[in-house]
Design a protein around this motif. Sequence first.
Motif, mmCIF file in Angstrom:
data_model
loop_
_atom_site.group_PDB
_atom_site.id
_atom_site.type_symbol
_atom_site.label_atom_id
_atom_site.label_comp_id
_atom_site.label_asym_id
_atom_site.label_seq_id
_atom_site.Cartn_x
_atom_site.Cartn_y
_atom_site.Cartn_z
ATOM 1 N N LEU A 1 34.099 33.828 37.592
ATOM 2 C CA LEU A 1 34.680 34.858 36.727
ATOM 3 C C LEU A 1 35.548 34.226 35.646
ATOM 4 O O LEU A 1 36.181 33.181 35.872
ATOM 5 N N PRO A 2 35.619 34.830 34.464
ATOM 6 C CA PRO A 2 36.379 34.249 33.343
ATOM 7 C C PRO A 2 37.881 34.504 33.465
ATOM 8 O O PRO A 2 38.496 35.180 32.636
ATOM 9 N N MET A 3 38.480 33.956 34.523
ATOM 10 C CA MET A 3 39.903 34.162 34.795
ATOM 11 C C MET A 3 40.339 33.116 35.805
ATOM 12 O O MET A 3 39.492 32.448 36.421
ATOM 13 N N VAL B 1 38.240 40.495 28.508
ATOM 14 C CA VAL B 1 37.660 40.103 29.797
ATOM 15 C C VAL B 1 36.869 41.256 30.404
ATOM 16 O O VAL B 1 35.771 41.064 30.960
ATOM 17 N N ALA B 2 37.394 42.469 30.288
ATOM 18 C CA ALA B 2 36.682 43.628 30.818
ATOM 19 C C ALA B 2 35.353 43.828 30.085
ATOM 20 O O ALA B 2 34.336 44.172 30.706
ATOM 21 N N GLY B 3 35.351 43.588 28.785
ATOM 22 C CA GLY B 3 34.109 43.706 28.024
ATOM 23 C C GLY B 3 33.058 42.716 28.484
ATOM 24 O O GLY B 3 31.862 43.050 28.558
ATOM 25 N N ALA C 1 41.497 37.878 43.939
ATOM 26 C CA ALA C 1 42.153 39.179 44.078
ATOM 27 C C ALA C 1 41.236 40.302 43.611
ATOM 28 O O ALA C 1 41.145 41.356 44.245
ATOM 29 N N LEU C 2 40.519 40.056 42.517
ATOM 30 C CA LEU C 2 39.619 41.066 41.975
ATOM 31 C C LEU C 2 38.479 41.358 42.951
ATOM 32 O O LEU C 2 38.174 42.525 43.243
ATOM 33 N N VAL C 3 37.860 40.327 43.461
ATOM 34 C CA VAL C 3 36.745 40.505 44.388
ATOM 35 C C VAL C 3 37.232 41.150 45.691
ATOM 36 O O VAL C 3 36.561 42.029 46.259
ATOM 37 N N GLN D 1 27.945 41.639 31.429
ATOM 38 C CA GLN D 1 27.201 40.832 32.396
ATOM 39 C C GLN D 1 26.797 41.609 33.643
ATOM 40 O O GLN D 1 25.747 41.345 34.223
ATOM 41 N N HIS D 2 27.628 42.590 34.047
ATOM 42 C CA HIS D 2 27.392 43.226 35.342
ATOM 43 C C HIS D 2 27.370 44.761 35.296
ATOM 44 O O HIS D 2 27.130 45.386 36.330
ATOM 45 N N GLY D 3 27.623 45.346 34.145
ATOM 46 C CA GLY D 3 27.568 46.794 34.033
ATOM 47 C C GLY D 3 26.129 47.291 34.029
ATOM 48 O O GLY D 3 25.188 46.531 33.795
#
Length: 493
Positions: A385-387, A348-350, A394-396, A355-357
């Motif tokens: 988001l893929p989750m 997921v981090a990849g 929570a992430l945002v 997409q956004h890095g």
Amino acid sequence: MTTTTATIPGLDTESCYSAVKSRDRRFDGVFYIAVRTTGIYCRPSCPARTPALHNVTFHRSAAAAQAAGYRACKRCLPDATPGSPDWDAAATVAGRAMRLIADGVVDREGVDGLAHRLGYTARHLSRVLTAELGAGPLALARAQRAQTARVLVETTDLSFADIAFASGFASVRQFNDTVREVYAATPTQLRGRRGGARTPGAIELRLAVRTPFAGSALLRFLAVRAVDGVEVAGDGWYARTLDLPHGPGTVRLELTDVLDPGQTALVPARFVLHDLRDTTAAVARVRRLLDGDCDPIAVADHFTGDPVIGPLVRRRPGLRVPGHVAGDEIAVRAVLGQQVSVAGARTVAGRLVAQHGRPVTTDVPGLTHLFPDAAAIAALDPGQLPMPRARGRALVGLAAALATGDVALDRGPDRDDVRRALLALPGIGPWTADYIALRALGHPDIHLPTDVGVRNALSALGRPDADPDIAHTWAPWRSYALLHLWTSLEESS
């Protein structure tokens, strides 16, 4: 120059002198010995003849010795020692300040900026640092600049002008004057007859760590969690991109085991920086990743006789708690890792990076992006988001708190305050907050009782995970116990 044997408060003269007589390397970086008859200060393990007690003083920092008029010993290079493990263990105001000074905060933001990050006035902070470390923030920053300059002079082919600005000096003249004062030598004399072509932006350094040092275990930990585009690893090495104050960079580390106890190991590191002014910050952040100021002998001694962790420590001496080069990044990755496997979180981090890095050009194959910054993640739609949607919110929400400064993970604020701020955010529970403290804040006393890996490890070792007395006896080094438990799963798999 000082003319008495007075010692800075908090240092016991007899204990310090005993460490010097035995040339105990464990105290290198914890205090410094200055010799009045020679005008030189040394690390405790200096091989020179031990001076008489009435001729010496002891100092908590190299800056304090320099401020008292002493020059660095050319034989033992006292400023090249690992930092004091007390800075992370106690995490006092002075310790947190030293972490920020090492990151170059004074050079970038001044003393007022440092004080603001710590939540004090500049005057009060100066009083605290002088009382605890024997020098104020300007003197501590100056010592940091001098040490960075010496390392660059002696280990690179950069021009002196480049080194001056890479070290944080305002001018070449200031650089020359400071080097002569601190080392009783000109930059040309320090460099000697070194020469050859230089690569713009590339710096080859060796980062000091105490031994034993389980570099291969650290490498495996990082490699298993390496995020595509941001990190790569191979046989004996690890590399990643760095998002630094003045631009991007990369670092490539050679990680091997150095098990000889009580020595100082040198980890080869190759930095390529867009802006050489980021040298100090890059080195400080990579040292966090390595847990470079750990005292592994003190940690091992604490677990001697412990029926659970003691045998693990003997099987894996020098195990480090992997830190991180960016607190915001590891916080985001901690949320991505909630209730999923290490491989799942990495995937997921990849995707998030792809997409956004921010794309970067590097000379290391596989390093293509910087990890997305907090502001970029805060602007995302949680539903896209893929989750699970709750985790996306929570992430945002976490990213927004990081972007606005409501939560700061630069090791400046008090750890307990950071934990409370994290737990106040929706979707951030104790496991996530404590994992962030482990990796981002360098907290040496974190236990994760609900972690699946901890439960499985304790079960495999024949210890019920519900026993409340197990972890209590591991304080104040529970983070190291945690890493030994996780590592034991590798050994049994």
